[in-house]
Design a protein around this motif. Structure first.
Motif, PDB file in Angstrom:
ATOM      1  N   GLY A 138       0.810  -1.209   0.000  1.00  0.00           N
ATOM      2  CA  GLY A 138       0.000   0.000   0.000  1.00  0.00           C
ATOM      3  C   GLY A 138       0.844   1.260   0.000  1.00  0.00           C
ATOM      4  N   LYS A 139       0.296   2.316  -0.551  1.00  0.00           N
ATOM      5  CA  LYS A 139       0.947   3.629  -0.560  1.00  0.00           C
ATOM      6  C   LYS A 139       0.459   4.371   0.698  1.00  0.00           C
ATOM      7  CE  LYS A 139       1.006   7.840  -3.296  1.00  0.00           C
ATOM      8  NZ  LYS A 139       0.414   8.491  -4.483  1.00  0.00           N
ATOM      9  N   VAL A 140       1.148   4.139   1.796  1.00  0.00           N
ATOM     10  CA  VAL A 140       0.717   4.663   3.095  1.00  0.00           C
ATOM     11  C   VAL A 140       0.892   6.182   3.134  1.00  0.00           C
ATOM     12  CG1 VAL A 140       1.103   4.592   5.586  1.00  0.00           C
ATOM     13  CG2 VAL A 140       1.283   2.495   4.234  1.00  0.00           C
ATOM     14  N   LEU A 141      -0.166   6.855   3.514  1.00  0.00           N
ATOM     15  CA  LEU A 141      -0.139   8.310   3.662  1.00  0.00           C
ATOM     16  C   LEU A 141       0.311   8.613   5.081  1.00  0.00           C
ATOM     17  CD1 LEU A 141      -3.493   9.150   1.839  1.00  0.00           C
ATOM     18  CD2 LEU A 141      -1.186   8.852   0.875  1.00  0.00           C
ATOM     19  N   GLU A 142       1.616   8.700   5.270  1.00  0.00           N
ATOM     20  CA  GLU A 142       2.208   8.854   6.597  1.00  0.00           C
ATOM     21  C   GLU A 142       1.796  10.148   7.293  1.00  0.00           C
ATOM     22  OE1 GLU A 142       3.817   6.680   8.352  1.00  0.00           O
ATOM     23  OE2 GLU A 142       4.308   5.175   6.834  1.00  0.00           O
ATOM     24  N   ASP A 143       1.438  11.174   6.529  1.00  0.00           N
ATOM     25  CA  ASP A 143       1.077  12.452   7.132  1.00  0.00           C
ATOM     26  C   ASP A 143      -0.438  12.625   7.303  1.00  0.00           C
ATOM     27  OD1 ASP A 143       0.673  12.600   4.380  1.00  0.00           O
ATOM     28  OD2 ASP A 143       1.065  14.755   4.312  1.00  0.00           O
ATOM     29  N   VAL A 144      -1.198  11.581   7.008  1.00  0.00           N
ATOM     30  CA  VAL A 144      -2.656  11.628   7.173  1.00  0.00           C
ATOM     31  C   VAL A 144      -2.997  10.705   8.334  1.00  0.00           C
ATOM     32  CG1 VAL A 144      -4.879  11.234   6.061  1.00  0.00           C
ATOM     33  CG2 VAL A 144      -2.950  12.085   4.714  1.00  0.00           C
ATOM     34  N   ASP A 163     -19.736  14.495  16.961  1.00  0.00           N
ATOM     35  CA  ASP A 163     -18.690  15.244  17.659  1.00  0.00           C
ATOM     36  C   ASP A 163     -18.060  16.163  16.606  1.00  0.00           C
ATOM     37  OD1 ASP A 163     -15.954  15.912  18.484  1.00  0.00           O
ATOM     38  OD2 ASP A 163     -16.191  14.425  20.082  1.00  0.00           O
ATOM     39  N   ALA A 164     -18.345  17.439  16.671  1.00  0.00           N
ATOM     40  CA  ALA A 164     -17.945  18.387  15.619  1.00  0.00           C
ATOM     41  C   ALA A 164     -16.439  18.356  15.348  1.00  0.00           C
ATOM     42  CB  ALA A 164     -18.394  19.793  15.981  1.00  0.00           C
ATOM     43  N   GLU A 165     -15.638  18.289  16.401  1.00  0.00           N
ATOM     44  CA  GLU A 165     -14.182  18.281  16.224  1.00  0.00           C
ATOM     45  C   GLU A 165     -13.728  17.016  15.483  1.00  0.00           C
ATOM     46  OE1 GLU A 165     -10.076  18.633  18.887  1.00  0.00           O
ATOM     47  OE2 GLU A 165     -11.931  18.003  19.863  1.00  0.00           O
ATOM     48  N   VAL A 166     -14.230  15.880  15.927  1.00  0.00           N
ATOM     49  CA  VAL A 166     -13.860  14.612  15.311  1.00  0.00           C
ATOM     50  C   VAL A 166     -14.365  14.550  13.868  1.00  0.00           C
ATOM     51  CG1 VAL A 166     -14.258  12.103  15.374  1.00  0.00           C
ATOM     52  CG2 VAL A 166     -13.660  13.334  17.470  1.00  0.00           C
ATOM     53  N   ALA A 167     -15.603  14.968  13.643  1.00  0.00           N
ATOM     54  CA  ALA A 167     -16.161  14.941  12.285  1.00  0.00           C
ATOM     55  C   ALA A 167     -15.333  15.804  11.336  1.00  0.00           C
ATOM     56  CB  ALA A 167     -17.621  15.394  12.307  1.00  0.00           C
ATOM     57  N   ALA A 168     -14.895  16.965  11.798  1.00  0.00           N
ATOM     58  CA  ALA A 168     -14.082  17.848  10.955  1.00  0.00           C
ATOM     59  C   ALA A 168     -12.724  17.220  10.665  1.00  0.00           C
ATOM     60  CB  ALA A 168     -13.911  19.212  11.626  1.00  0.00           C
ATOM     61  N   GLN A 169     -12.099  16.634  11.687  1.00  0.00           N
ATOM     62  CA  GLN A 169     -10.785  15.991  11.488  1.00  0.00           C
ATOM     63  C   GLN A 169     -10.907  14.791  10.553  1.00  0.00           C
ATOM     64  OE1 GLN A 169      -9.924  15.257  15.634  1.00  0.00           O
ATOM     65  NE2 GLN A 169      -8.557  17.021  15.772  1.00  0.00           N
ATOM     66  N   LEU A 170     -11.957  14.029  10.735  1.00  0.00           N
ATOM     67  CA  LEU A 170     -12.175  12.856   9.893  1.00  0.00           C
ATOM     68  C   LEU A 170     -12.490  13.266   8.453  1.00  0.00           C
ATOM     69  CD1 LEU A 170     -12.223   9.791   9.950  1.00  0.00           C
ATOM     70  CD2 LEU A 170     -14.628   9.907  10.600  1.00  0.00           C
ATOM     71  N   GLU A 172     -11.335  15.811   6.959  1.00  0.00           N
ATOM     72  CA  GLU A 172     -10.050  16.193   6.381  1.00  0.00           C
ATOM     73  C   GLU A 172      -9.256  14.950   5.956  1.00  0.00           C
ATOM     74  OE1 GLU A 172      -6.713  18.347   5.051  1.00  0.00           O
ATOM     75  OE2 GLU A 172      -8.778  18.978   5.404  1.00  0.00           O
ATOM     76  N   VAL A 173      -9.259  13.914   6.798  1.00  0.00           N
ATOM     77  CA  VAL A 173      -8.563  12.660   6.470  1.00  0.00           C
ATOM     78  C   VAL A 173      -9.144  12.059   5.191  1.00  0.00           C
ATOM     79  CG1 VAL A 173      -8.262  10.241   7.191  1.00  0.00           C
ATOM     80  CG2 VAL A 173      -7.802  12.091   8.812  1.00  0.00           C
ATOM     81  N   VAL A 174     -10.467  11.957   5.134  1.00  0.00           N
ATOM     82  CA  VAL A 174     -11.114  11.339   3.973  1.00  0.00           C
ATOM     83  C   VAL A 174     -10.892  12.189   2.721  1.00  0.00           C
ATOM     84  CG1 VAL A 174     -13.296  10.525   2.995  1.00  0.00           C
ATOM     85  CG2 VAL A 174     -12.797  10.126   5.416  1.00  0.00           C
ATOM     86  N   ALA A 175     -10.940  13.507   2.862  1.00  0.00           N
ATOM     87  CA  ALA A 175     -10.706  14.395   1.716  1.00  0.00           C
ATOM     88  C   ALA A 175      -9.281  14.228   1.183  1.00  0.00           C
ATOM     89  CB  ALA A 175     -10.969  15.849   2.108  1.00  0.00           C
TER      90      ALA A 175
END
Length: 187
Positions: A138-144, A163-170, A172-175
């Protein structure tokens, strides 16, 4: 073009906060990204090269491989069991690493996230998952990354999607995973 992201959850427990985190990823996925949770990891036998031969591959492992081959990227969602990766997630990685050099992870972007009760949110397990899936091709995204500590109290009465904070962080990860998958497809 829609990007297909396959989520593999390292907890089999019905009320798992990591499963809830994966469910939240489905909800926060950006337009053009389709996150699907793989069901059936519990049915896959431990990897055994003796049965990983044409005509003998267990149907449950063949279904996992088929779903993974159709994916453009992967989101691994891992709790931490005794300081490391859960066996069910490691087993999925092992099945998807074969055939050697041409497994389903080969060259595809992978992000690893998770939550755990401890103060570090399962970083050891997530680091182990990154190492294992990287070796599997796999091409691991080390900074995500996203490690959420205190899962049992933080999500006792709140789903991660709420959870607004978690949803926003997640989100960003998915994007970012979506973006990397798009780049890989264009290359």
């Amino acid at each position: 073009m829609s990007v297909r992201i396959l989520a593999l959850v390292g907890s089999l427990r019905a009320g798992s906060t990591n499963r809830q985190l994966a469910e939240a990823a489905v909800k926060v996925a950006p337009e053009g990204a389709e996150v699907s949770l793989y069901e059936g990891l519990a049915d896959i036998p431990f990897y055994n090269e003796d049965v990983d031969v044409e005509g003998s591959v267990p149907a449950s492992a063949a279904r996992l491989r088929e779903a993974a081959q159709a994916a453009d990227a992967f989101l691994l969602v891992s709790p931490e069991y005794n300081g490391t990766i859960p066996a069910v997630l490691k087993n999925a990685i092992d099945w998807l690493s074969r055939p050697y050099g041409a497994g389903a992870f080969s060259g595809k972007p992978v992000a690893v996230v998770g939550t755990a009760f401890g103060q570090f949110g399962g970083v050891w397990a997530q680091d182990e998952a990154r190492k294992s899936v990287g070796i599997a091709g796999g091409k691991v995204l080390e900074d995500v990354k996203l490690s959420i500590p205190g899962s049992l109290t933080r999500f006792a009465e709140t789903h991660p999607a709420d959870d607004a904070e978690v949803a926003a962080q997640l989100a960003e990860v998915v994007a970012r995973l979506h973006g990397h998958a798009g780049e890989s497809a264009a290359a």
